[in-house]
Design a protein around this motif. Sequence first.
Motif, PDB file in Angstrom:
ATOM      1  N   ASP A  46      -3.623   3.254   0.688  1.00 18.27           N
ATOM      2  CA  ASP A  46      -4.167   3.171  -0.667  1.00 18.27           C
ATOM      3  C   ASP A  46      -3.561   1.964  -1.370  1.00 18.27           C
ATOM      4  O   ASP A  46      -2.359   1.918  -1.636  1.00 18.27           O
ATOM      5  N   THR A  47      -4.384   0.960  -1.674  1.00 17.53           N
ATOM      6  CA  THR A  47      -3.897  -0.248  -2.337  1.00 17.53           C
ATOM      7  C   THR A  47      -4.059  -0.192  -3.846  1.00 17.53           C
ATOM      8  O   THR A  47      -3.654  -1.109  -4.542  1.00 17.53           O
ATOM      9  N   ASP A  48      -4.645   0.884  -4.371  1.00 22.50           N
ATOM     10  CA  ASP A  48      -4.872   1.011  -5.808  1.00 22.50           C
ATOM     11  C   ASP A  48      -3.610   1.557  -6.469  1.00 22.50           C
ATOM     12  O   ASP A  48      -3.339   2.759  -6.428  1.00 22.50           O
ATOM     13  N   ALA A  49      -2.841   0.666  -7.076  1.00 22.22           N
ATOM     14  CA  ALA A  49      -1.581   1.077  -7.692  1.00 22.22           C
ATOM     15  C   ALA A  49      -1.798   1.884  -8.966  1.00 22.22           C
ATOM     16  O   ALA A  49      -0.887   2.561  -9.441  1.00 22.22           O
ATOM     17  N   SER A  50      -2.996   1.818  -9.523  1.00 22.79           N
ATOM     18  CA  SER A  50      -3.261   2.521 -10.780  1.00 22.79           C
ATOM     19  C   SER A  50      -3.580   3.999 -10.568  1.00 22.79           C
ATOM     20  O   SER A  50      -3.613   4.780 -11.518  1.00 22.79           O
ATOM     21  N   GLY A  51      -3.838   4.404  -9.324  1.00 26.98           N
ATOM     22  CA  GLY A  51      -4.184   5.789  -9.052  1.00 26.98           C
ATOM     23  C   GLY A  51      -2.998   6.725  -9.264  1.00 26.98           C
ATOM     24  O   GLY A  51      -1.837   6.338  -9.128  1.00 26.98           O
ATOM     25  N   GLU A  52      -3.292   7.975  -9.583  1.00 29.25           N
ATOM     26  CA  GLU A  52      -2.241   8.959  -9.787  1.00 29.25           C
ATOM     27  C   GLU A  52      -1.543   9.226  -8.450  1.00 29.25           C
ATOM     28  O   GLU A  52      -2.195   9.428  -7.437  1.00 29.25           O
ATOM     29  N   PRO A  53      -0.189   9.210  -8.440  1.00 22.21           N
ATOM     30  CA  PRO A  53       0.530   9.443  -7.176  1.00 22.21           C
ATOM     31  C   PRO A  53       0.155  10.782  -6.554  1.00 22.21           C
ATOM     32  O   PRO A  53      -0.048  11.773  -7.252  1.00 22.21           O
ATOM     33  N   LEU A  54       0.064  10.779  -5.242  1.00 24.08           N
ATOM     34  CA  LEU A  54      -0.290  11.994  -4.524  1.00 24.08           C
ATOM     35  C   LEU A  54       0.966  12.675  -3.990  1.00 24.08           C
ATOM     36  O   LEU A  54       2.029  12.064  -3.889  1.00 24.08           O
ATOM     37  N   ALA A  55       0.811  13.951  -3.651  1.00 22.15           N
ATOM     38  CA  ALA A  55       1.908  14.737  -3.091  1.00 22.15           C
ATOM     39  C   ALA A  55       1.330  15.675  -2.045  1.00 22.15           C
ATOM     40  O   ALA A  55       0.123  15.969  -2.035  1.00 22.15           O
ATOM     41  N   VAL A  86      10.929   8.623  -8.957  1.00 22.42           N
ATOM     42  CA  VAL A  86      12.064   7.733  -8.687  1.00 22.42           C
ATOM     43  C   VAL A  86      11.563   6.348  -8.297  1.00 22.42           C
ATOM     44  O   VAL A  86      12.117   5.327  -8.719  1.00 22.42           O
ATOM     45  N   ARG A  87      10.502   6.285  -7.509  1.00 20.34           N
ATOM     46  CA  ARG A  87       9.936   4.996  -7.110  1.00 20.34           C
ATOM     47  C   ARG A  87       9.491   4.194  -8.338  1.00 20.34           C
ATOM     48  O   ARG A  87       9.754   2.985  -8.437  1.00 20.34           O
ATOM     49  N   VAL A  88       8.832   4.869  -9.267  1.00 24.75           N
ATOM     50  CA  VAL A  88       8.370   4.205 -10.496  1.00 24.75           C
ATOM     51  C   VAL A  88       9.546   3.664 -11.295  1.00 24.75           C
ATOM     52  O   VAL A  88       9.526   2.533 -11.788  1.00 24.75           O
ATOM     53  N   ARG A  89      10.611   4.468 -11.428  1.00 27.68           N
ATOM     54  CA  ARG A  89      11.759   4.040 -12.222  1.00 27.68           C
ATOM     55  C   ARG A  89      12.523   2.899 -11.539  1.00 27.68           C
ATOM     56  O   ARG A  89      13.036   2.006 -12.215  1.00 27.68           O
ATOM     57  N   ILE A  90      12.603   2.917 -10.222  1.00 27.49           N
ATOM     58  CA  ILE A  90      13.250   1.797  -9.520  1.00 27.49           C
ATOM     59  C   ILE A  90      12.482   0.516  -9.772  1.00 27.49           C
ATOM     60  O   ILE A  90      13.060  -0.528 -10.102  1.00 27.49           O
ATOM     61  N   ASP A  91      11.165   0.575  -9.649  1.00 25.34           N
ATOM     62  CA  ASP A  91      10.348  -0.623  -9.865  1.00 25.34           C
ATOM     63  C   ASP A  91      10.436  -1.104 -11.313  1.00 25.34           C
ATOM     64  O   ASP A  91      10.333  -2.306 -11.579  1.00 25.34           O
ATOM     65  N   SER A  96       0.828  -1.203   0.000  1.00 26.34           N
ATOM     66  CA  SER A  96       0.000   0.000   0.000  1.00 26.34           C
ATOM     67  C   SER A  96       0.862   1.252   0.000  1.00 26.34           C
ATOM     68  O   SER A  96       2.032   1.220   0.367  1.00 26.34           O
ATOM     69  N   MET A  97       0.231   2.353  -0.423  1.00 27.89           N
ATOM     70  CA  MET A  97       0.832   3.665  -0.250  1.00 27.89           C
ATOM     71  C   MET A  97       0.152   4.324   0.941  1.00 27.89           C
ATOM     72  O   MET A  97      -1.078   4.455   0.958  1.00 27.89           O
ATOM     73  N   ARG A  98       0.949   4.731   1.917  1.00 29.27           N
ATOM     74  CA  ARG A  98       0.403   5.370   3.111  1.00 29.27           C
ATOM     75  C   ARG A  98       0.673   6.874   3.046  1.00 29.27           C
ATOM     76  O   ARG A  98       1.775   7.298   2.727  1.00 29.27           O
ATOM     77  N   TRP A  99      -0.361   7.649   3.346  1.00 28.41           N
ATOM     78  CA  TRP A  99      -0.162   9.097   3.405  1.00 28.41           C
ATOM     79  C   TRP A  99      -1.014   9.694   4.513  1.00 28.41           C
ATOM     80  O   TRP A  99      -2.051   9.137   4.881  1.00 28.41           O
ATOM     81  N   LEU A 100      -0.548  10.793   5.054  1.00 23.67           N
ATOM     82  CA  LEU A 100      -1.240  11.478   6.142  1.00 23.67           C
ATOM     83  C   LEU A 100      -2.074  12.602   5.556  1.00 23.67           C
ATOM     84  O   LEU A 100      -1.577  13.427   4.785  1.00 23.67           O
ATOM     85  N   GLY A 101      -3.356  12.618   5.908  1.00 27.90           N
ATOM     86  CA  GLY A 101      -4.265  13.630   5.390  1.00 27.90           C
ATOM     87  C   GLY A 101      -4.885  14.457   6.502  1.00 27.90           C
ATOM     88  O   GLY A 101      -5.194  13.945   7.579  1.00 27.90           O
ATOM     89  N   LEU A 149      -8.332   3.067   2.069  1.00 25.61           N
ATOM     90  CA  LEU A 149      -9.135   3.835   1.121  1.00 25.61           C
ATOM     91  C   LEU A 149      -9.996   2.898   0.294  1.00 25.61           C
ATOM     92  O   LEU A 149      -9.524   1.879  -0.223  1.00 25.61           O
ATOM     93  N   LEU A 150     -11.252   3.248   0.152  1.00 23.78           N
ATOM     94  CA  LEU A 150     -12.148   2.523  -0.741  1.00 23.78           C
ATOM     95  C   LEU A 150     -12.254   3.227  -2.093  1.00 23.78           C
ATOM     96  O   LEU A 150     -12.469   2.591  -3.118  1.00 23.78           O
ATOM     97  N   ASP A 151     -12.080   4.541  -2.067  1.00 20.61           N
ATOM     98  CA  ASP A 151     -12.124   5.326  -3.299  1.00 20.61           C
ATOM     99  C   ASP A 151     -11.508   6.693  -3.016  1.00 20.61           C
ATOM    100  O   ASP A 151     -11.583   7.198  -1.883  1.00 20.61           O
ATOM    101  N   ARG A 152     -10.879   7.269  -4.017  1.00 21.21           N
ATOM    102  CA  ARG A 152     -10.364   8.631  -3.883  1.00 21.21           C
ATOM    103  C   ARG A 152     -10.403   9.331  -5.233  1.00 21.21           C
ATOM    104  O   ARG A 152     -10.301   8.694  -6.285  1.00 21.21           O
ATOM    105  N   ARG A 153     -10.550  10.651  -5.168  1.00 19.15           N
ATOM    106  CA  ARG A 153     -10.591  11.464  -6.387  1.00 19.15           C
ATOM    107  C   ARG A 153      -9.819  12.743  -6.136  1.00 19.15           C
ATOM    108  O   ARG A 153     -10.069  13.450  -5.161  1.00 19.15           O
ATOM    109  N   LEU A 154      -8.869  13.029  -7.018  1.00 17.67           N
ATOM    110  CA  LEU A 154      -8.035  14.220  -6.867  1.00 17.67           C
ATOM    111  C   LEU A 154      -8.845  15.458  -7.219  1.00 17.67           C
ATOM    112  O   LEU A 154      -9.413  15.563  -8.306  1.00 17.67           O
ATOM    113  N   LEU A 155      -8.901  16.408  -6.293  1.00 14.23           N
ATOM    114  CA  LEU A 155      -9.644  17.643  -6.509  1.00 14.23           C
ATOM    115  C   LEU A 155      -8.744  18.786  -6.965  1.00 14.23           C
ATOM    116  O   LEU A 155      -9.144  19.602  -7.800  1.00 14.23           O
ATOM    117  N   ALA A 156      -7.545  18.872  -6.385  1.00 17.86           N
ATOM    118  CA  ALA A 156      -6.640  19.964  -6.748  1.00 17.86           C
ATOM    119  C   ALA A 156      -5.215  19.545  -6.438  1.00 17.86           C
ATOM    120  O   ALA A 156      -4.961  18.840  -5.458  1.00 17.86           O
TER     121      ALA A 156
END
Length: 791
Positions: A131-140, A203-208, A104-109, A180-187
């Motif tokens: 977030d276990t959905d690997a297809s989602g756009e990476p968050l920042a 960098v994570r994507v390129r390492i993988d 999973s990807m863990r993030w603090l909100g 997360l069951l679902d997420r949608r990027l607002l901004a």
Amino acid sequence: MYVDPVLAVGLAMTCGALLRHHAVEVLALTAAVACLVCVHVTKGKALLLMSLVVLGLGGGWLRAHRAIVAHEDVLARVEEDAPGLQRCDGTARVVGSPARVGGSMRWLGEVTDASCGERAIRTPFHASFYDTDASGEPLARGDRVAFVAQLGPPERLTNFDTSDPLPAEVRRGAVRSGGLLDRRLLARGRGPPAWIDRARAAVRVRIDATFPADTAPMARAMVLGENDLTPDDGAAFRGSGLSHLLAVSGMHLVLVVLGLTRILRALFIRIEPLSARIDAGRLADAVGIVVSFVYADFAGSSGSALRAAWMTSVLLLARLLVRRGDGARALGFSIVGMAWLDPLVAYDLSFVLSVLATAGLFVFRPAMADVFAGALRLPGKLAQPLAATLGATVACAPVTSLLSTTLPLGGVLANLLAVPVGEIVSLPLCLVHALLAPLPMAERGCAWVASLALATVRGIARLFARIGWLSIDVPPATSAQLAVLAFAFLAWVFLQRSSRRLVVVAACLALCLALEIPARREGAPSGKLRITFLDVGQGDAALIDLPNGEAMMIDGGGIVGSPVDVGARVIAPTLRARRREALALVVLSHPHPDHFGGLPTGLDGIAVGALWDTGQGEREGTGGAYAALLRTARAHGTSVQRPESLCGVHAIGGVTVEVLAPCPEASADRGPNDNSFVLRIGYGSRHILFTGDAEREEEGDLLRLPAGALRADVLKVGHHGSRTSTSRTFVAAIRPQWAVISAGARNRFGHPAGVTLATLHDAGVRTYRTDRDGAIVVETDGRSLSVMSAE
């Protein structure tokens, strides 16, 4: 003797946070050090120094206390609006850098608008999202997200023999967490933190994409500070003393920043219009200060990396201002900076180990290098790194004893072999790889060479982890022993020119050994029965210290669907803290994972005399961890026994253990819950009844026993307090004074049920719950009986 005031204040601020749990030890250490200072420093300087230390201690305690109170206040208000584990939806702003944790990807909100169930949450709060959905756009950081998630309170697992989880929870800042069951990027967020997180994601994507699957986790650990190694690799690096190579440690940061400043200095000198107007070295140092903190943030902001960023920046600033750099003062400023930003940084083991390793380099390395180069006549290129490794290892050993069952003596040699490959080859290649995405061929070639280097480091780690005689078993140091060892270290520093130096240090080591005697007596008390109902979340586990000094366990917990291994996190540390190397008996009440899940790792290395099992799991072909548990037990010569040979009374360790069910054997037409072992343990005139996950059907069988057969002072409530157990008739037959319910704060079943709590209340039973009270201890000498909780 010179004592740097900045370093003294930094250490005092850090230790101030420890007053909450270790006030006696911290104050005793402070008083002992004060005596040491007063003897060797003029009265005026000693008074000033101790005044600074007292202010540091008080300020550290006050700021830590305020942080905890504020966190608990928010937690209570959110719990009032949304109790337990619930489906929630709302919007959140990402405030913590996303990091990979397992799959999973863990993030603090930061959640400012949310509703759980049908109720709106009125209090803004922080939550950890998985977030276990690997297809989602990476968050920042800075991104705003609409979410749907299953959120619940933190599962603290508060136990007597393990560290208090509250400070770590406060440092994480989350009062809710969940998947997360679902997420949608607002901004999209903007600014340096967002840019750094997007660079991390790239960098994570390129390492993988370019590293082999077996070395990609190692590369991510080294570059991004993400720890998702396989269990075997993690154990190998810990067992060999090489864990620091796959963490973004202070040494990593120093190598990167100082290496970059040298490159920049050489580059700036060659730019004539620039070097003619500005000192190239000072400009490079100024850039290095910025890079220190940017790199620490990019690499995951671990306590060791941030501390090294502060220390490196102070030294670069001194060079920038044409001042002489002072290592002790730079260390002091780094501790002060960390303690100011994070009042609870004393509970960050990476920070503590980083401070100790640095102190070990300052204090022990010079003398050890002289011994290796002089007395042993080793060449300087070997003597210096050997002294550095040994100095850091000695300084960190007391704290590493809290983390591992063994002290890797071969770690010094393993470091000599692995550090050159890891620090000089793997680290630069992994960092260069992060810049080569525009050049695919070069990127893949770099990844291939870096993978070979990482595989070599891993091979060294596995080799030294397997060599048993290179490690020694060590018990975890108690807080009193840590305080004595801290004083010994400070005495070694303060008494450099005193003939009493060796005498004082030897006396401290002797006292540390003497303190092991009460620690072992407390771990294995004689002449009383002590039952500890461990807080293992949604599961059951009880450690029973028997009057003759032996011990037994009933169940081993296991949080289904959670990455938390309660065996490694609760059971094994508890057994280590109590100096237990053997158990006379382990009882598995029934083959459900929330009762056996923690046993494989929790009992690793523990000799078990006998394992009681109902046999239903094996008869029905249950596999996985349950089957592995039985195979391991039999392979180690443990006797696996069934109800048909157990029903009745047994004398074990000075108590009587009555097997009341399932008798004469487990029923083939019932589920595992209603085939649970039901045990009545008696010592003197006191009895405790364990009911496993028994529900109404098995309770009905028990009610047909002769009058008084169920009578007990303490009832371990069946099935975590579900509505299908603990009937009024059953409670009336037992007539307990106290009841213990083992349940998790995040359980989705609603345990304990309101009707069960009402039944116990109406019967006048005082009820303890692990989800609210933490671990619960029942202790009796056969006549009197006491119950207390960890919270």
